[in-house]
Design an enzyme around this catalytic site. Sequence first.
Site, PDB file in Angstrom:
ATOM      1  N   ASN A 252       0.854  -1.181   0.000  1.00 15.05           N
ATOM      2  CA  ASN A 252       0.000   0.000   0.000  1.00 15.05           C
ATOM      3  C   ASN A 252       0.893   1.236   0.000  1.00 15.05           C
ATOM      4  O   ASN A 252       2.126   1.127  -0.081  1.00 15.05           O
ATOM      5  CB  ASN A 252      -0.973  -0.020   1.186  1.00 15.05           C
ATOM      6  CG  ASN A 252      -0.259  -0.050   2.534  1.00 15.05           C
ATOM      7  OD1 ASN A 252       0.873   0.424   2.675  1.00 15.05           O
ATOM      8  ND2 ASN A 252      -0.920  -0.605   3.540  1.00 15.05           N
ATOM      9  N   GLU A 255       3.490   1.290   2.803  1.00 16.72           N
ATOM     10  CA  GLU A 255       4.519   0.265   2.609  1.00 16.72           C
ATOM     11  C   GLU A 255       5.448   0.622   1.452  1.00 16.72           C
ATOM     12  O   GLU A 255       6.653   0.360   1.505  1.00 16.72           O
ATOM     13  CB  GLU A 255       3.837  -1.085   2.378  1.00 16.72           C
ATOM     14  CG  GLU A 255       3.105  -1.592   3.617  1.00 16.72           C
ATOM     15  CD  GLU A 255       2.009  -2.596   3.316  1.00 16.72           C
ATOM     16  OE1 GLU A 255       1.385  -3.092   4.277  1.00 16.72           O
ATOM     17  OE2 GLU A 255       1.765  -2.878   2.122  1.00 16.72           O
ATOM     18  N   ASP A 331      -6.961  -7.481   1.418  1.00 16.53           N
ATOM     19  CA  ASP A 331      -6.856  -8.943   1.330  1.00 16.53           C
ATOM     20  C   ASP A 331      -7.658  -9.467   0.145  1.00 16.53           C
ATOM     21  O   ASP A 331      -7.216 -10.370  -0.575  1.00 16.53           O
ATOM     22  CB  ASP A 331      -7.372  -9.590   2.623  1.00 16.53           C
ATOM     23  CG  ASP A 331      -6.655  -9.087   3.858  1.00 16.53           C
ATOM     24  OD1 ASP A 331      -5.457  -8.788   3.770  1.00 16.53           O
ATOM     25  OD2 ASP A 331      -7.307  -8.991   4.920  1.00 16.53           O
TER      26      ASP A 331
END
Length: 544
Positions: A252, A255, A331
């Site tokens: 993301n 990150e 997810d």
Amino acid sequence: MARLSNQDGPANQDGPLNQAALSTQEGLADWLPGRLADARPVVTVIGDSILDGWWDGTIERFCREAPAPVVQVQRRDFAPGGAANTAMNLAAMGAQVRFVSLVGEDSGGQTLREQLQSAGVDVSHVVSHPEMTTTTKFRVSSGGQVMLRLDDAAAEVPADGLRRMAAAIPGALTGSSAVILCDYGAGALEGAVRDAVLQNLGPQSGGVQADESRTDRREGDFPPARRNTLVVVDAHYPGRWASLQPDLATPNAQEAATLLGTEFPGGAARCPFVEAHSDQLLRASGAGAVVVTLDREGTLTIRPNSASQKPATHRTWARPQAEKQASGAGDTFVAALTIARAAGLPLTTSVNLAQAAADVVVHRPGTSVCTTEELAKHLRGFADTALTDFELARQVEEHRREGKRIVLTNGCFDVLHRGHTRYLNQAKQLGDVLVVALNSDSSVRKLKGPDRPVNHEADRAAVIAALSCVDHVTVFDTPTPIPLIDLLRPDVYAKGGDYTPEMLQETEAVERYGGTVTILDYVPEHSTTAVLERIRSTGEAPQA
């Protein structure tokens, strides 16, 4: 002859899965999720398990001990989270899922096992350890507002549990089409587990950087478990898996910023920032391609470009709605992306499909999954989306009141191909709202000849509307879109091809009210005419 319509699906739709046909699929259609489920790829998920709890109730008073609200709990919901949620989503979309993780011999671990098993996930590789505490995240809410989150996790992950988990990895990898590493820093991918992953999946002799199709990988570079196996890294610190040389990394924004060792700008500036640092992201992640997820702003995919030193990029746009107590859309995205790639879909189509799956769950409260049927229904919702002039004008005016920049483009968009998607993504980046005006069937025949269009205008509208970069679709039947331009008065009129603004009839209409005409790149090798000529001469669609 191979079927030409993206709406009809791959050839021999009622027979065995035609993976070669899927490998050329550029557009999204409602049959696609079912075809991926038919493929039933074996996907192994290795990572940190979380049990999410959602406790909801009413508040009528404050407690005496402190100025804190008293929540009278009326409903308790539990759902697998983290790597377990990725496994649940994969199973819901039709994959055969093997789950490798470490949980405690506690109620949280038992609940996780039961819910995973009831969803069809193979939990025989999940290790339960008496010294492990299952990570739990319980949210307390009232009136749609989360008041408090209670986190419980192991202070230290038992080394013996990691050794047992590591021992389960070789068996779980046998015959897998894809592997997802879900490393959220909770400790399940440390020590012996990390060693086992690198030993079974990492390069043996330095390896080579792989492109999206992994055709440049030599068998001697990787162990048997890695050959012909897609490896996806979904990690809070993806750089620690760079030596694995994964096929895909899915950070993301935060990150990705960690990978770059810098801070990201906010809002709409994030995507251009990612694109400007695409080389560094590929190198830092060690991945064949990087898909950076940007929440409400969609995603940006980065991959090496053999035709240029600058990496190729592909953008998707999310379809956000009002904020809800949603969790786990990332997810869902990773799960859909993985099953699509494992089934043979091109990377860009896989990312588009994953964005659609994330759009399904982000509109729900709690931690949820996207099923094959729900994804198909979501895509089916675009099947009748061509707006009338009146309705389109109303919605455009509403966007304009919100201060949004309107972009209009038009074309036949008959047999959707990579040139189309690249062009429409470029057009979207010129503003906030992209309106695509499709030539009607009768006008296409006048322009292209009696054997066109291949796809009916309703089918073309459905496929175009399913692209995340497209906000509105309409059909026009006039010789030029000038009447529509006069009605909508877009800020930007975009046109693709070997033109200059002076060559277009539309330019005068646009400039009359102060709009801008922008000419975008034309990709001749991916033109519809070229695609059809290739099909007619060879009987097969060209490879993407």
